[in-house]
Scaffold this motif. Structure first.
Motif, PDB file in Angstrom:
ATOM      1  N   MET A   1       0.833  -1.198   0.000  1.00 50.66           N
ATOM      2  CA  MET A   1       0.000   0.000   0.000  1.00 50.66           C
ATOM      3  C   MET A   1       0.869   1.250   0.000  1.00 50.66           C
ATOM      4  N   LYS A   2       0.417   2.255  -0.714  1.00 53.92           N
ATOM      5  CA  LYS A   2       1.118   3.540  -0.735  1.00 53.92           C
ATOM      6  C   LYS A   2       0.514   4.409   0.373  1.00 53.92           C
ATOM      7  N   ILE A   3       1.330   4.674   1.386  1.00 57.45           N
ATOM      8  CA  ILE A   3       0.858   5.388   2.576  1.00 57.45           C
ATOM      9  C   ILE A   3       1.560   6.738   2.682  1.00 57.45           C
ATOM     10  N   VAL A   4       0.767   7.797   2.767  1.00 56.08           N
ATOM     11  CA  VAL A   4       1.298   9.159   2.816  1.00 56.08           C
ATOM     12  C   VAL A   4       0.767   9.862   4.059  1.00 56.08           C
ATOM     13  N   ALA A   5       1.662  10.494   4.808  1.00 57.58           N
ATOM     14  CA  ALA A   5       1.251  11.329   5.941  1.00 57.58           C
ATOM     15  C   ALA A   5       1.034  12.752   5.450  1.00 57.58           C
ATOM     16  N   VAL A   6      -0.103  13.324   5.811  1.00 58.87           N
ATOM     17  CA  VAL A   6      -0.401  14.714   5.467  1.00 58.87           C
ATOM     18  C   VAL A   6      -0.516  15.506   6.764  1.00 58.87           C
ATOM     19  N   ILE A   7       0.208  16.601   6.841  1.00 58.94           N
ATOM     20  CA  ILE A   7       0.227  17.451   8.037  1.00 58.94           C
ATOM     21  C   ILE A   7      -0.519  18.748   7.723  1.00 58.94           C
ATOM     22  N   PRO A   8      -1.779  18.864   8.162  1.00 56.95           N
ATOM     23  CA  PRO A   8      -2.500  20.115   7.911  1.00 56.95           C
ATOM     24  C   PRO A   8      -1.933  21.222   8.790  1.00 56.95           C
ATOM     25  N   ALA A   9      -1.635  22.363   8.194  1.00 53.56           N
ATOM     26  CA  ALA A   9      -1.012  23.461   8.947  1.00 53.56           C
ATOM     27  C   ALA A   9      -1.626  24.783   8.507  1.00 53.56           C
ATOM     28  N   ARG A  10      -2.292  25.436   9.427  1.00 51.48           N
ATOM     29  CA  ARG A  10      -2.850  26.756   9.112  1.00 51.48           C
ATOM     30  C   ARG A  10      -2.146  27.808   9.958  1.00 51.48           C
ATOM     31  N   LEU A  11      -2.085  29.015   9.425  1.00 52.39           N
ATOM     32  CA  LEU A  11      -1.309  30.057  10.099  1.00 52.39           C
ATOM     33  C   LEU A  11      -2.033  30.609  11.319  1.00 52.39           C
ATOM     34  N   LYS A  12      -3.343  30.794  11.202  1.00 52.63           N
ATOM     35  CA  LYS A  12      -4.091  31.419  12.290  1.00 52.63           C
ATOM     36  C   LYS A  12      -4.407  30.397  13.377  1.00 52.63           C
ATOM     37  N   SER A  13      -4.152  30.793  14.608  1.00 55.65           N
ATOM     38  CA  SER A  13      -4.464  29.964  15.760  1.00 55.65           C
ATOM     39  C   SER A  13      -4.947  30.874  16.880  1.00 55.65           C
ATOM     40  N   THR A  14      -6.038  30.493  17.518  1.00 51.25           N
ATOM     41  CA  THR A  14      -6.668  31.374  18.508  1.00 51.25           C
ATOM     42  C   THR A  14      -5.759  31.659  19.696  1.00 51.25           C
ATOM     43  N   ARG A  15      -5.171  30.592  20.276  1.00 52.09           N
ATOM     44  CA  ARG A  15      -4.408  30.774  21.510  1.00 52.09           C
ATOM     45  C   ARG A  15      -2.935  31.104  21.264  1.00 52.09           C
ATOM     46  N   LEU A  16      -2.374  30.575  20.180  1.00 52.28           N
ATOM     47  CA  LEU A  16      -0.973  30.840  19.856  1.00 52.28           C
ATOM     48  C   LEU A  16      -0.865  31.207  18.375  1.00 52.28           C
ATOM     49  N   PRO A  17      -0.968  32.487  18.049  1.00 51.03           N
ATOM     50  CA  PRO A  17      -0.886  32.911  16.647  1.00 51.03           C
ATOM     51  C   PRO A  17       0.406  32.439  15.983  1.00 51.03           C
ATOM     52  N   ASN A  18       0.284  31.978  14.758  1.00 51.15           N
ATOM     53  CA  ASN A  18       1.437  31.527  13.948  1.00 51.15           C
ATOM     54  C   ASN A  18       2.212  30.389  14.617  1.00 51.15           C
ATOM     55  N   LYS A  19       1.529  29.569  15.412  1.00 53.18           N
ATOM     56  CA  LYS A  19       2.270  28.614  16.242  1.00 53.18           C
ATOM     57  C   LYS A  19       3.047  27.575  15.433  1.00 53.18           C
ATOM     58  N   VAL A  20       2.571  27.190  14.245  1.00 56.57           N
ATOM     59  CA  VAL A  20       3.313  26.172  13.486  1.00 56.57           C
ATOM     60  C   VAL A  20       4.656  26.697  13.001  1.00 56.57           C
ATOM     61  N   LEU A  21       4.821  28.028  13.011  1.00 58.11           N
ATOM     62  CA  LEU A  21       6.098  28.627  12.607  1.00 58.11           C
ATOM     63  C   LEU A  21       6.936  29.062  13.813  1.00 58.11           C
ATOM     64  N   THR A  22       6.434  28.832  15.013  1.00 60.34           N
ATOM     65  CA  THR A  22       7.157  29.216  16.227  1.00 60.34           C
ATOM     66  C   THR A  22       8.509  28.513  16.304  1.00 60.34           C
ATOM     67  N   ASN A  23       9.534  29.276  16.635  1.00 59.07           N
ATOM     68  CA  ASN A  23      10.877  28.713  16.733  1.00 59.07           C
ATOM     69  C   ASN A  23      11.021  27.902  18.016  1.00 59.07           C
ATOM     70  N   ILE A  24      11.413  26.653  17.855  1.00 57.00           N
ATOM     71  CA  ILE A  24      11.686  25.784  18.999  1.00 57.00           C
ATOM     72  C   ILE A  24      13.108  25.264  18.861  1.00 57.00           C
ATOM     73  N   ASN A  25      13.981  25.776  19.687  1.00 62.08           N
ATOM     74  CA  ASN A  25      15.395  25.355  19.679  1.00 62.08           C
ATOM     75  C   ASN A  25      16.029  25.431  18.293  1.00 62.08           C
ATOM     76  N   GLY A  26      15.752  26.533  17.611  1.00 58.39           N
ATOM     77  CA  GLY A  26      16.411  26.781  16.332  1.00 58.39           C
ATOM     78  C   GLY A  26      15.681  26.306  15.099  1.00 58.39           C
ATOM     79  N   LYS A  27      14.534  25.643  15.264  1.00 63.93           N
ATOM     80  CA  LYS A  27      13.758  25.168  14.116  1.00 63.93           C
ATOM     81  C   LYS A  27      12.291  25.559  14.289  1.00 63.93           C
ATOM     82  N   PRO A  28      11.600  25.878  13.179  1.00 64.10           N
ATOM     83  CA  PRO A  28      10.161  26.135  13.299  1.00 64.10           C
ATOM     84  C   PRO A  28       9.444  24.847  13.700  1.00 64.10           C
TER      85      PRO A  28
END
Length: 241
Positions: A1-28
């Motif tokens: 089977m061909k298995i693909v992981a999809v990571i949905p990522a939106r910029l707007k977040s109510t509690r932590l704006p832009n959280k998927v781009l937040t820098n954590i130890n040198g990486k978003p």
């Protein structure tokens, strides 16, 4: 089977704006998620985003990314847009705010599809903190003897009439879908219980389909608050995950 992981990522977040781009130890954050997901037994990993800032960041670290519409009402709808555009058998939906995601967890979901009748799978974990039992943000799940979901709820399940000792399980929000089922699922109308609990997975059960629920002992820490962010940063810094 061909298995693909999809990571949905939106910029707007109510509690932590832009959280998927937040820098954590040198990486978003999205890079941490992408790199950890990539260690699982997958054909490919794709980020499904709604903003060019996310698109450019993913491209900059060599990840695969697809721009999706901005009007999706939830992550399932967003990954369905990706699923409709690629050749794939199984889609694994991993949230973009899970920088401590473990590849073992993803592989557990994949294992569920060794059963050809499985159309959707997810995970549960025994609740160890008693406060989570009454916490409506901690979604509880009960299953039958074949590990299929009976119900998901923000309320404690089951109700203990005689106050006997009972294990409670929380739902871990990682999903696997057969491609065709996912495309059909997002076309289904929202259902009464789904709306009442604000839990979209109830739509599957209300329409008569089964969700395989496997138990995991892997600890996950999603990021919704600044405190979560500090905890994740500390764990990653000390390689404690």
């Amino acid at each position: 089977m061909k298995i693909v992981a999809v990571i949905p990522a939106r910029l707007k977040s109510t509690r932590l704006p832009n959280k998927v781009l937040t820098n954590i130890n040198g990486k978003p954050m999205i890079q941490h998620v992408y790199e950890r997901v990539s260690k699982a037994d997958l054909y490919d990993v794709v980020v499904a985003c709604d903003d060019k800032k996310i698109y450019d960041i993913v491209k900059s670290f060599g990840g695969k990314v697809m721009m999706t519409r901005k009007d999706h009402i939830n992550g399932s709808s967003r990954i369905a847009e990706v699923a409709s555009a690629i050749d794939v058998d199984i889609i694994i939906n991993v949230q973009g705010d899970e920088p401590l995601i473990n590849s073992k967890v993803i592989n557990q979901v994949i294992e569920a599809f060794s059963d050809e009748e499985c159309v959707m799978a997810t995970l549960k974990q025994k609740i160890e903190n008693e406060r989570d039992i009454m916490n409506p943000n901690c979604v509880k799940v009960i299953t039958d003897k074949n590990s299929n979901a009976i119900y998901f709820s923000r309320y404690p399940l089951p109700y203990l009439r005689e106050n006997k000792a009972q294990d409670y399980f929380k739902h871990i929000g990682i999903y696997g879908y057969k491609r065709e089922f996912l495309l059909d699922y997002v076309k289904m109308e929202p259902t009464e219980l789904e709306i009442a609990e604000s839990l979209e997975q109830l739509r599957v059960i209300e329409n008569g389909f089964k969700i395989k629920v496997l138990e995991t002992d892997c600890k996950l820490v999603g990021v919704d608050t600044q405190d979560d962010l500090k905890r994740v940063s500390k764990l990653l810094k000390h390689n404690n995950v």
